[in-house]
Design a protein around this motif. Structure first.
Motif, PDB file in Angstrom:
ATOM      1  N   LEU A   1       0.880  -1.313   0.015  1.00  0.00           N
ATOM      2  CA  LEU A   1      -0.090   0.024   0.038  1.00  0.00           C
ATOM      3  C   LEU A   1       0.705   1.313   0.025  1.00  0.00           C
ATOM      4  CD1 LEU A   1      -2.854  -0.980   2.286  1.00  0.00           C
ATOM      5  CD2 LEU A   1      -2.888  -0.848  -0.017  1.00  0.00           C
ATOM      6  N   ARG A   2       2.107   1.215   0.684  1.00  0.00           N
ATOM      7  CA  ARG A   2       2.841   2.427   0.860  1.00  0.00           C
ATOM      8  C   ARG A   2       3.461   2.817  -0.575  1.00  0.00           C
ATOM      9  NH1 ARG A   2       6.789   1.135   4.066  1.00  0.00           N
ATOM     10  NH2 ARG A   2       7.697   3.363   4.139  1.00  0.00           N
ATOM     11  N   ILE A   3       4.018   1.537  -1.255  1.00  0.00           N
ATOM     12  CA  ILE A   3       4.565   1.610  -2.480  1.00  0.00           C
ATOM     13  C   ILE A   3       3.597   2.351  -3.721  1.00  0.00           C
ATOM     14  CG2 ILE A   3       5.304   0.282  -4.469  1.00  0.00           C
ATOM     15  CD1 ILE A   3       6.583  -1.603  -2.305  1.00  0.00           C
ATOM     16  N   LEU A   4       2.261   1.805  -3.475  1.00  0.00           N
ATOM     17  CA  LEU A   4       1.280   2.354  -4.376  1.00  0.00           C
ATOM     18  C   LEU A   4       0.853   3.668  -4.188  1.00  0.00           C
ATOM     19  CD1 LEU A   4      -1.130  -0.783  -4.673  1.00  0.00           C
ATOM     20  CD2 LEU A   4       0.587  -0.076  -6.262  1.00  0.00           C
ATOM     21  N   ARG A   5       0.973   4.002  -2.950  1.00  0.00           N
ATOM     22  CA  ARG A   5       0.570   5.720  -2.579  1.00  0.00           C
ATOM     23  C   ARG A   5       1.730   6.587  -2.946  1.00  0.00           C
ATOM     24  NH1 ARG A   5       0.081   7.546   3.601  1.00  0.00           N
ATOM     25  NH2 ARG A   5       2.024   6.596   3.834  1.00  0.00           N
TER      26      ARG A   5
ATOM     27  N   PRO B   1      -0.961   4.172 -11.860  1.00  0.00           N
ATOM     28  CA  PRO B   1      -0.794   2.528 -11.657  1.00  0.00           C
ATOM     29  C   PRO B   1       0.796   2.118 -11.839  1.00  0.00           C
ATOM     30  CG  PRO B   1      -2.307   3.085 -13.505  1.00  0.00           C
ATOM     31  CD  PRO B   1      -1.647   4.335 -13.076  1.00  0.00           C
ATOM     32  N   ILE B   2       0.970   0.873 -11.393  1.00  0.00           N
ATOM     33  CA  ILE B   2       2.333   0.309 -11.499  1.00  0.00           C
ATOM     34  C   ILE B   2       2.154  -0.976 -11.774  1.00  0.00           C
ATOM     35  CG2 ILE B   2       2.434   0.170  -8.901  1.00  0.00           C
ATOM     36  CD1 ILE B   2       5.685   0.692  -8.994  1.00  0.00           C
ATOM     37  N   ASN B   3       3.039  -1.627 -12.583  1.00  0.00           N
ATOM     38  CA  ASN B   3       3.133  -3.002 -12.735  1.00  0.00           C
ATOM     39  C   ASN B   3       3.530  -3.687 -11.542  1.00  0.00           C
ATOM     40  OD1 ASN B   3       5.791  -3.799 -13.121  1.00  0.00           O
ATOM     41  ND2 ASN B   3       5.673  -2.673 -15.022  1.00  0.00           N
ATOM     42  N   LEU B   4       3.178  -5.025 -11.305  1.00  0.00           N
ATOM     43  CA  LEU B   4       3.340  -6.067 -10.342  1.00  0.00           C
ATOM     44  C   LEU B   4       4.895  -6.359 -10.194  1.00  0.00           C
ATOM     45  CD1 LEU B   4       1.857  -7.754  -8.294  1.00  0.00           C
ATOM     46  CD2 LEU B   4       2.083  -9.574  -9.961  1.00  0.00           C
ATOM     47  N   TYR B   5       5.704  -6.364 -11.320  1.00  0.00           N
ATOM     48  CA  TYR B   5       7.306  -6.494 -11.259  1.00  0.00           C
ATOM     49  C   TYR B   5       7.852  -5.112 -10.542  1.00  0.00           C
ATOM     50  CZ  TYR B   5      12.171  -6.674 -12.569  1.00  0.00           C
ATOM     51  OH  TYR B   5      13.554  -6.754 -12.586  1.00  0.00           O
TER      52      TYR B   5
ATOM     53  N   GLU C   1      -1.469  -3.872 -14.229  1.00  0.00           N
ATOM     54  CA  GLU C   1      -1.254  -2.542 -13.437  1.00  0.00           C
ATOM     55  C   GLU C   1      -1.931  -2.488 -12.066  1.00  0.00           C
ATOM     56  OE1 GLU C   1      -1.602   0.331 -16.263  1.00  0.00           O
ATOM     57  OE2 GLU C   1       0.515   0.146 -16.979  1.00  0.00           O
ATOM     58  N   ILE C   2      -1.452  -2.251 -11.393  1.00  0.00           N
ATOM     59  CA  ILE C   2      -1.971  -2.092  -9.947  1.00  0.00           C
ATOM     60  C   ILE C   2      -2.088  -0.492  -9.622  1.00  0.00           C
ATOM     61  CG2 ILE C   2      -1.866  -2.711  -7.495  1.00  0.00           C
ATOM     62  CD1 ILE C   2       0.074  -4.797  -9.446  1.00  0.00           C
ATOM     63  N   ALA C   3      -3.317  -0.185  -8.736  1.00  0.00           N
ATOM     64  CA  ALA C   3      -3.305   1.363  -8.223  1.00  0.00           C
ATOM     65  C   ALA C   3      -4.090   1.137  -6.715  1.00  0.00           C
ATOM     66  CB  ALA C   3      -4.005   2.122  -9.107  1.00  0.00           C
ATOM     67  N   ILE C   4      -3.848   2.179  -5.984  1.00  0.00           N
ATOM     68  CA  ILE C   4      -4.343   2.049  -4.612  1.00  0.00           C
ATOM     69  C   ILE C   4      -5.726   2.768  -4.973  1.00  0.00           C
ATOM     70  CG2 ILE C   4      -3.087   4.314  -4.153  1.00  0.00           C
ATOM     71  CD1 ILE C   4      -2.938   2.847  -0.917  1.00  0.00           C
ATOM     72  N   THR C   5      -6.716   2.262  -4.222  1.00  0.00           N
ATOM     73  CA  THR C   5      -8.043   3.035  -4.042  1.00  0.00           C
ATOM     74  C   THR C   5      -8.017   4.203  -2.886  1.00  0.00           C
ATOM     75  OG1 THR C   5      -9.040   1.476  -2.455  1.00  0.00           O
ATOM     76  CG2 THR C   5      -9.077   0.763  -4.853  1.00  0.00           C
TER      77      THR C   5
END
Length: 151
Positions: free
Chosen positions: A51-55, A61-65, A104-108
């Motif tokens: 969560l901190r990385i995504l914030r 968005p950021i990819n899983l790798y 791609e992942i993003a924080i909600t």
């Protein structure tokens, strides 16, 4: 309490062994402190790290790798962690339009709200953990640990 008392070891093979064991013991001790703080919020230390990385992406968005690359514990299963966070509504997981293999992942907002609740608690814990040290000692500690890792 001194390391010798904590682990019941009265003599070490060398100061290098003592320092090595002290780092391992202290790392585990610190992780337990964080875990006890965030456990009531229903997340693990590894999920908190994600969560901190995504914030830090500030809405991008950021990819899983890239998430895996930035994690404190790189041995964690980022795919599993992200899926658990997604099921809790704390992150989104989208397939990239340009590359169907890329996720791609993003924080909600719910994830951001959780971090906003945790921030003051974590900051208070950090201060309490290092209250016996001067600011210069804390900086020296970080420098020494960087040197241990070859930086």
């Amino acid at each position: 309490m001194r390391l010798e008392e904590e682990i019941g070891m009265t003599q070490f093979r060398s100061p290098f062994q003592k320092a090595y064991l002290n780092i391992l013991f202290t790392g585990n001790w610190l992780e337990a402190q964080v875990e006890s703080l965030i456990k009531p919020f229903g997340i693990s230390p590894e999920q908190y790290n994600v969560l901190r990385i995504l914030r830090g992406q500030q809405g991008k968005p950021i990819n899983l790798y890239k998430v895996q690359e930035r994690m404190l514990s790189r041995m964690s299963n980022a795919t599993r962690l992200v899926e658990k966070l997604r099921l809790k509504g704390l992150v989104t997981r989208e397939i990239c339009e340009h590359n169907r293999r890329k996720v791609e992942i993003a924080i909600t907002q719910k994830g951001l709200d959780l971090l906003n609740k945790l921030d003051p608690l974590v900051e208070e814990q950090e201060r309490a953990l290092f209250e016996r040290l001067e600011a210069a000692d804390v900086e020296s500690l970080s420098e020494v640990l960087d040197k241990v890792r070859g930086n």
